[in-house]
Write an enzyme that holds these catalytic residues in place. Sequence first.
Site, PDB file in Angstrom:
ATOM      1  N   ASP A   1      30.327  26.567  42.675  1.00 24.51           N
ATOM      2  CA  ASP A   1      31.489  27.053  41.925  1.00 24.51           C
ATOM      3  C   ASP A   1      30.998  27.456  40.535  1.00 24.51           C
ATOM      4  O   ASP A   1      30.433  26.625  39.811  1.00 24.51           O
ATOM      5  CB  ASP A   1      32.535  25.929  41.841  1.00 24.51           C
ATOM      6  CG  ASP A   1      33.849  26.427  41.262  1.00 24.51           C
ATOM      7  OD1 ASP A   1      33.816  27.223  40.294  1.00 24.51           O
ATOM      8  OD2 ASP A   1      34.904  26.026  41.782  1.00 24.51           O
TER       9      ASP A   1
ATOM     10  N   TYR B   1      43.874  38.684  32.418  1.00 20.11           N
ATOM     11  CA  TYR B   1      42.677  39.251  33.057  1.00 20.11           C
ATOM     12  C   TYR B   1      41.976  40.207  32.084  1.00 20.11           C
ATOM     13  O   TYR B   1      40.756  40.138  31.903  1.00 20.11           O
ATOM     14  CB  TYR B   1      43.085  39.981  34.335  1.00 20.11           C
ATOM     15  CG  TYR B   1      41.936  40.597  35.097  1.00 20.11           C
ATOM     16  CD1 TYR B   1      41.202  39.850  36.014  1.00 20.11           C
ATOM     17  CD2 TYR B   1      41.584  41.930  34.905  1.00 20.11           C
ATOM     18  CE1 TYR B   1      40.151  40.418  36.721  1.00 20.11           C
ATOM     19  CE2 TYR B   1      40.528  42.506  35.605  1.00 20.11           C
ATOM     20  CZ  TYR B   1      39.822  41.746  36.514  1.00 20.11           C
ATOM     21  OH  TYR B   1      38.783  42.314  37.213  1.00 20.11           O
TER      22      TYR B   1
ATOM     23  N   THR C   1      39.297  45.243  47.548  1.00 23.97           N
ATOM     24  CA  THR C   1      38.572  44.026  47.936  1.00 23.97           C
ATOM     25  C   THR C   1      39.619  42.956  48.284  1.00 23.97           C
ATOM     26  O   THR C   1      40.806  43.252  48.392  1.00 23.97           O
ATOM     27  CB  THR C   1      37.706  43.505  46.765  1.00 23.97           C
ATOM     28  OG1 THR C   1      38.581  43.022  45.733  1.00 23.97           O
ATOM     29  CG2 THR C   1      36.779  44.563  46.201  1.00 23.97           C
TER      30      THR C   1
HETATM   31  N1  LIG Z   1      38.624  44.573  42.877  1.00 26.68           N
HETATM   32  C1  LIG Z   1      38.876  45.151  41.702  1.00 26.68           C
HETATM   33  O1  LIG Z   1      39.823  45.955  41.549  1.00 26.68           O
HETATM   34  C2  LIG Z   1      38.018  44.849  40.510  1.00 26.68           C
HETATM   35  C3  LIG Z   1      38.020  45.730  39.419  1.00 26.68           C
HETATM   36  C4  LIG Z   1      37.229  45.454  38.328  1.00 26.68           C
HETATM   37  C5  LIG Z   1      36.450  44.312  38.310  1.00 26.68           C
HETATM   38  N2  LIG Z   1      36.478  43.457  39.361  1.00 26.68           N
HETATM   39  C6  LIG Z   1      35.660  42.246  39.290  1.00 26.68           C
HETATM   40  O2  LIG Z   1      34.724  42.234  40.363  1.00 26.68           O
HETATM   41  C7  LIG Z   1      34.340  40.894  40.615  1.00 26.68           C
HETATM   42  C8  LIG Z   1      34.387  40.642  42.110  1.00 26.68           C
HETATM   43  O3  LIG Z   1      35.716  40.747  42.550  1.00 26.68           O
HETATM   44  P1  LIG Z   1      36.147  41.342  43.965  1.00 26.68           P
HETATM   45  O4  LIG Z   1      37.149  42.382  43.672  1.00 26.68           O
HETATM   46  O5  LIG Z   1      34.949  41.672  44.766  1.00 26.68           O
HETATM   47  O6  LIG Z   1      36.947  40.084  44.564  1.00 26.68           O
HETATM   48  P2  LIG Z   1      36.884  39.304  45.935  1.00 26.68           P
HETATM   49  O7  LIG Z   1      37.987  38.308  45.870  1.00 26.68           O
HETATM   50  O8  LIG Z   1      36.811  40.236  47.094  1.00 26.68           O
HETATM   51  O9  LIG Z   1      35.490  38.527  45.849  1.00 26.68           O
HETATM   52  C9  LIG Z   1      35.267  37.525  44.883  1.00 26.68           C
HETATM   53  C10 LIG Z   1      34.348  36.453  45.448  1.00 26.68           C
HETATM   54  O10 LIG Z   1      34.115  35.511  44.389  1.00 26.68           O
HETATM   55  C11 LIG Z   1      34.263  34.207  44.900  1.00 26.68           C
HETATM   56  N3  LIG Z   1      34.685  33.311  43.820  1.00 26.68           N
HETATM   57  C12 LIG Z   1      35.873  33.304  43.166  1.00 26.68           C
HETATM   58  N4  LIG Z   1      35.907  32.305  42.280  1.00 26.68           N
HETATM   59  C13 LIG Z   1      34.705  31.662  42.385  1.00 26.68           C
HETATM   60  C14 LIG Z   1      34.147  30.537  41.745  1.00 26.68           C
HETATM   61  N5  LIG Z   1      34.837  29.828  40.843  1.00 26.68           N
HETATM   62  N6  LIG Z   1      32.903  30.163  42.077  1.00 26.68           N
HETATM   63  C15 LIG Z   1      32.187  30.846  43.016  1.00 26.68           C
HETATM   64  N7  LIG Z   1      32.684  31.903  43.666  1.00 26.68           N
HETATM   65  C16 LIG Z   1      33.922  32.310  43.358  1.00 26.68           C
HETATM   66  C17 LIG Z   1      35.318  34.319  46.008  1.00 26.68           C
HETATM   67  O11 LIG Z   1      35.211  33.225  46.922  1.00 26.68           O
HETATM   68  C18 LIG Z   1      34.980  35.667  46.615  1.00 26.68           C
HETATM   69  O12 LIG Z   1      34.048  35.537  47.670  1.00 26.68           O
HETATM   70  C19 LIG Z   1      35.279  40.019  39.789  1.00 26.68           C
HETATM   71  O13 LIG Z   1      34.622  39.615  38.601  1.00 26.68           O
HETATM   72  C20 LIG Z   1      36.426  40.957  39.464  1.00 26.68           C
HETATM   73  O14 LIG Z   1      37.104  40.590  38.295  1.00 26.68           O
HETATM   74  C21 LIG Z   1      37.233  43.697  40.468  1.00 26.68           C
END
Ligand SMILES: NC(=O)c1ccc[n+]([C@@H]2O[C@H](COP(=O)([O-])OP(=O)(O)OC[C@H]3O[C@@H](n4cnc5c(N)ncnc54)[C@H](O)[C@@H]3O)[C@@H](O)[C@H]2O)c1
Length: 272
Positions: free
Chosen positions: A68, A174, A209
């Site tokens: 985590d 956020y 995602t």
């Molecule tokens: N999807 C979007 O629109 C978007 C846009 C800009 C930035 N982001 C950023 O991209 C990154 C990835 O997000 P995503 O969209 O792929 O989401 P997602 O939910 O598909 O994947 C996130 C992963 O992180 C893991 N996770 C969450 N909290 C955790 C923790 N405390 N410890 C370990 N693992 C943890 C989850 O289990 C999951 O597997 C994030 O930082 C998010 O803020 C996403």
Amino acid sequence: MKAQQLFDVSGQVVAVTGAASGIGFAYAEVMAVNGAQVSLIDRDPQALADAVARLEAGGARVHGEVADVTEADSLRQAFAAIVERHGRLDTVFANAGISGGPGFLNGAGERNPAGAIENLSLEVWDRVIATNTTSVFLTLQIVAPYMKKQGGGRIVVTSSISASKTETLVSSIYATSKAAVGYMVRQFAHELATYGITVNAIAPGPVITNIGGGRLKSADARQPFERAAPMHRIATPADLQGAALFLASPASSLVTGIQIVVDGGTTLGPAD
Ligand SMILES: NC(=O)c1ccc[n+]([C@@H]2O[C@H](COP(=O)([O-])OP(=O)(O)OC[C@H]3O[C@@H](n4cnc5c(N)ncnc54)[C@H](O)[C@@H]3O)[C@@H](O)[C@H]2O)c1
């Protein structure tokens, strides 16, 4: 120089946090299929095992570490295990993050009470800052000493376009959490440059995602974001793979302290 050499990541030891899903999985995949030895870190053991199995089925040599990112000891142990296994740590993607809930407007441009400042909870604030911001600080703090000792390394943080623009459809918490991340990238890039360590970010616009319960998988939810993007398309995780390869490879050896925006023009403002 040939593209093959410029973008060569083969043999690199790579770690990706939040790698079991979405963008993190796409980073792990592009590194692994190009010959890196990738360790996937995630807090979800089942999703992590599935992600590792998917990459192994494609012929990649990858490992999973359950940790985590909000718990310093858990994260420290994961990186120690990776360095123990491979002897070094070339590129680290600090990617794990969560949604902060809705913004102060809904998709129709009306006020959304759930996103109003007086209704935002301190519990959500603490969880989002811990997961999106403090985790990046912890990751950098843990990996920088390994990289200093070996004479260099690459750190790539997933920020967001929310790091440099205000939001209406996305939680104010956020946006704040990501703005801090954007600044952290510049600050630690400055401090670590002399050690041969680069610190950069990939700043995506909306990406389909599992974040926020996977709400962008719904065409209705995607619509206002597609309208706001001059290219009228929002990203899939694969759209981030080129930036990831660039920031991990010799092609970006003198690039540090920047954010690569991948947003179909959203930050430029609306267009036709
Ligand atoms: N999807 C979007 O629109 C978007 C846009 C800009 C930035 N982001 C950023 O991209 C990154 C990835 O997000 P995503 O969209 O792929 O989401 P997602 O939910 O598909 O994947 C996130 C992963 O992180 C893991 N996770 C969450 N909290 C955790 C923790 N405390 N410890 C370990 N693992 C943890 C989850 O289990 C999951 O597997 C994030 O930082 C998010 O803020 C996403």
